[in-house]
Design a protein around this motif. Structure first.
Motif, mmCIF file in Angstrom:
data_model
loop_
_atom_site.group_PDB
_atom_site.id
_atom_site.type_symbol
_atom_site.label_atom_id
_atom_site.label_comp_id
_atom_site.label_asym_id
_atom_site.label_seq_id
_atom_site.Cartn_x
_atom_site.Cartn_y
_atom_site.Cartn_z
ATOM 1 N N VAL A 4 0.845 -1.207 0.000
ATOM 2 C CA VAL A 4 0.000 0.000 0.000
ATOM 3 C C VAL A 4 0.880 1.256 0.000
ATOM 4 N N CYS A 5 1.940 1.244 0.804
ATOM 5 C CA CYS A 5 2.874 2.389 0.816
ATOM 6 C C CYS A 5 3.479 2.605 -0.567
ATOM 7 N N MET A 6 3.852 1.516 -1.234
ATOM 8 C CA MET A 6 4.422 1.615 -2.589
ATOM 9 C C MET A 6 3.402 2.196 -3.570
ATOM 10 N N ALA A 7 2.141 1.760 -3.433
ATOM 11 C CA ALA A 7 1.091 2.271 -4.316
ATOM 12 C C ALA A 7 0.912 3.778 -4.127
ATOM 13 N N MET A 8 1.087 4.243 -2.895
ATOM 14 C CA MET A 8 0.901 5.669 -2.596
ATOM 15 C C MET A 8 2.005 6.557 -3.172
ATOM 16 N N ILE A 9 3.212 5.993 -3.382
ATOM 17 C CA ILE A 9 4.300 6.817 -3.937
ATOM 18 C C ILE A 9 4.435 6.653 -5.453
ATOM 19 N N ALA A 10 3.637 5.750 -6.040
ATOM 20 C CA ALA A 10 3.783 5.444 -7.471
ATOM 21 C C ALA A 10 3.569 6.658 -8.361
ATOM 22 N N ASN A 11 2.608 7.523 -7.978
ATOM 23 C CA ASN A 11 2.278 8.664 -8.836
ATOM 24 C C ASN A 11 3.375 9.706 -8.911
ATOM 25 N N LEU A 12 4.286 9.704 -7.928
ATOM 26 C CA LEU A 12 5.392 10.647 -8.003
ATOM 27 C C LEU A 12 6.205 10.410 -9.265
ATOM 28 N N GLN A 13 6.242 9.135 -9.727
ATOM 29 C CA GLN A 13 6.946 8.813 -10.970
ATOM 30 C C GLN A 13 5.974 8.673 -12.141
ATOM 31 N N THR A 86 13.306 26.777 -10.054
ATOM 32 C CA THR A 86 14.154 26.388 -8.919
ATOM 33 C C THR A 86 13.334 25.683 -7.857
ATOM 34 N N MET A 87 12.159 26.241 -7.544
ATOM 35 C CA MET A 87 11.295 25.633 -6.529
ATOM 36 C C MET A 87 10.791 24.268 -7.001
ATOM 37 N N LEU A 88 10.496 24.172 -8.309
ATOM 38 C CA LEU A 88 10.046 22.886 -8.879
ATOM 39 C C LEU A 88 11.143 21.828 -8.736
ATOM 40 N N TYR A 89 12.387 22.233 -8.966
ATOM 41 C CA TYR A 89 13.517 21.294 -8.864
ATOM 42 C C TYR A 89 13.765 20.878 -7.410
ATOM 43 N N ILE A 90 13.655 21.836 -6.476
ATOM 44 C CA ILE A 90 13.834 21.502 -5.055
ATOM 45 C C ILE A 90 12.744 20.526 -4.605
ATOM 46 N N ALA A 91 11.508 20.788 -5.045
ATOM 47 C CA ALA A 91 10.387 19.898 -4.717
ATOM 48 C C ALA A 91 10.624 18.497 -5.268
ATOM 49 N N ALA A 92 11.184 18.419 -6.481
ATOM 50 C CA ALA A 92 11.473 17.113 -7.094
ATOM 51 C C ALA A 92 12.502 16.344 -6.274
ATOM 52 N N ALA A 93 13.534 17.057 -5.794
ATOM 53 C CA ALA A 93 14.574 16.415 -4.979
ATOM 54 C C ALA A 93 13.996 15.910 -3.661
ATOM 55 N N ILE A 94 13.136 16.715 -3.019
ATOM 56 C CA ILE A 94 12.514 16.315 -1.745
ATOM 57 C C ILE A 94 11.613 15.099 -1.957
ATOM 58 N N GLY A 95 10.801 15.147 -3.026
ATOM 59 C CA GLY A 95 9.926 14.011 -3.351
ATOM 60 C C GLY A 95 10.720 12.762 -3.683
ATOM 61 N N GLY A 96 11.841 12.938 -4.389
ATOM 62 C CA GLY A 96 12.692 11.797 -4.753
ATOM 63 C C GLY A 96 13.311 11.129 -3.538
ATOM 64 N N ILE A 97 13.793 11.937 -2.593
ATOM 65 C CA ILE A 97 14.367 11.379 -1.355
ATOM 66 C C ILE A 97 13.288 10.592 -0.597
#
Length: 403
Positions: A4-13, A86-97
């Motif tokens: 379920v946790c994996m399903a919840m992060i799937a949309n980030l990609q 810049t903010m979009l890129y920072i958000a991407a890095a935070i989401g990726g981590i």
């Protein structure tokens, strides 16, 4: 709970593609500039997994997934307010981590909890990553149309992050007695009686053989699948309607729909098969199938029905790397540091993604897709032979020394 946790992060990609055009329309940024955010996400999601895996082995799954859930939610909330690249890129890095923390933990935890069914457990967990997007891609798409992409980022970000945060409290370490194989799978799957730390693993040649195979299969599959749209366009079958069992869709749409389904199914299926007949035997079959499938797709892909069916075969023979390699790694190097060690191996996905742009260069240089398909097929063929003739004897010798 891991699934379920994996399903919840799937949309980030997998859901990212839905947001690219609305962001470009609002801010006037180029698609190439927006897609840099996706590259940052993939690199931070992939390359930091060994560190996150080390934290799981040290402190258990709960704190790592808890923080990961918060970061995943925060990344999407920031996306909803991002008015600069810049903010979009920072958000991407935070989401990726955050996504890497959840992914690495859930796979690593499955490897520890189910030593007798490692292939199936890792496969089901990895399948959650693909299946999650299938469940929510339509609601997200509809919400973007009705309320705008900012609201979709905000509310789905909060919702997905909150579910991961709440489930993290229920995740626990595997008991010590569970971490060693007790059952019948030990007959088919040889497992190390010794636990190797990540620094020891990096000094073992057998690890680098697995790493090279992972890169070859991942890059070979990505080369063929990432270029599906341009290939379908060049074959002049992109919008040709295809009727399979009464379902009629344009060829490319059909192929991409099959991708989601088969790329999910293959992970638990081949994971289960590997629990029954052994890891290397399964790798030999799957990678060999992928090699043949890629060649056949190039040879017969001009036919729309063949294009859809062979695309399905290519996806089915490719996605299992995310169950076979983590389970093989845990079998070889033990359960204690399974999350960190599987994380080290998972960085091969990032390495492979850096090679994919070369397929466009190769196609441009040669003037056709022929060389791309041949290279992708050869990479899979070499990996299949390595599984049987190199990895199998090396792993056996490694484990005989460890006993």
């Amino acid at each position: 709970m891991g699934i379920v946790c994996m399903a919840m992060i799937a949309n980030l990609q997998y859901g990212w593609t839905l947001f690219v055009n609305p962001i470009a329309d609002k801010h006037g940024w180029s698609r190439a500039a927006i897609q840099v955010a996706f590259t940052i996400f993939v690199l931070t999601e992939t390359w930091l997994v060994p560190i996150e895996g080390y934290l799981v082995d040290r402190f258990g799954p709960r704190p790592v997934v808890l923080v990961g859930g918060i970061l995943c939610g925060l990344g999407w909330v920031m996306n909803s307010y991002a008015d600069t690249l810049t903010m979009l890129y920072i958000a991407a890095a935070i989401g990726g981590i955050g996504a890497g923390a959840v992914y690495g933990t859930c796979v690593g935890n499955a490897l520890k909890w189910f030593p007798d069914r490692r292939g199936l457990a890792a496969g089901l967990t990895a399948a959650g990553f693909g299946a999650g997007s299938a469940l929510t891609i339509i609601p997200i798409s509809a919400y973007i149309k009705s309320h705008g992409y900012e609201a979709a980022f905000l509310y789905f970000g909060i919702g997905q992050g909150l579910i991961v945060f709440l489930l993290s409290w229920a995740l626990t370490r595997a008991p010590e007695h569970l971490k060693k194989s007790q059952g019948l799978s030990a007959i088919h799957v040889q497992q190390s009686r010794r636990d190797y730390s990540p620094t020891e693993v990096l000094r073992k040649p057998v690890f680098w053989v697995m790493y090279a195979m992972f890169v070859m299969v991942a890059a070979g599959g990505l080369m063929a699948t990432a270029q599906l749209a341009p290939i379908a366009k060049d074959f002049k079958i992109m919008d040709v309607p295809v009727n399979i069992m009464g379902l009629i869709l344009p060829a490319l749409t059909f192929a991409l729909a099959i991708d989601r389904v088969l790329n999910g199914l293959t992970r638990p299926f081949f994971g289960w098969v590997s629990d029954q007949i052994g890891r290397e035997s399964t790798m030999f079959i799957a990678f060999g199938l992928e090699s043949i499938g890629i060649l056949m797709l190039y040879q017969f892909g001009q036919n729309p029905i063949a294009f859809v069916i062979l695309t399905g075969l290519v996806f089915f023979a490719w996605g299992e790397i995310y169950s076979l390699f983590p389970s093989t790694c845990a079998d070889t190097f033990g359960s204690k540091y399974a999350a960190a060690n599987a994380g080290l191996l998972y960085t091969a996905k990032g390495t492979a993604s850096l090679l994919v742009p070369l397929s466009s260069v190769l196609a441009a240089a040669t003037g056709s897709w022929h060389a791309v398909f041949v290279v992708a097929s050869v990479m899979n063929g070499v990996a299949a032979l390595m599984a049987w003739f190199v990895l199998r004897p090396m792993r056996r010798a490694h484990m005989d020394r460890a006993t």
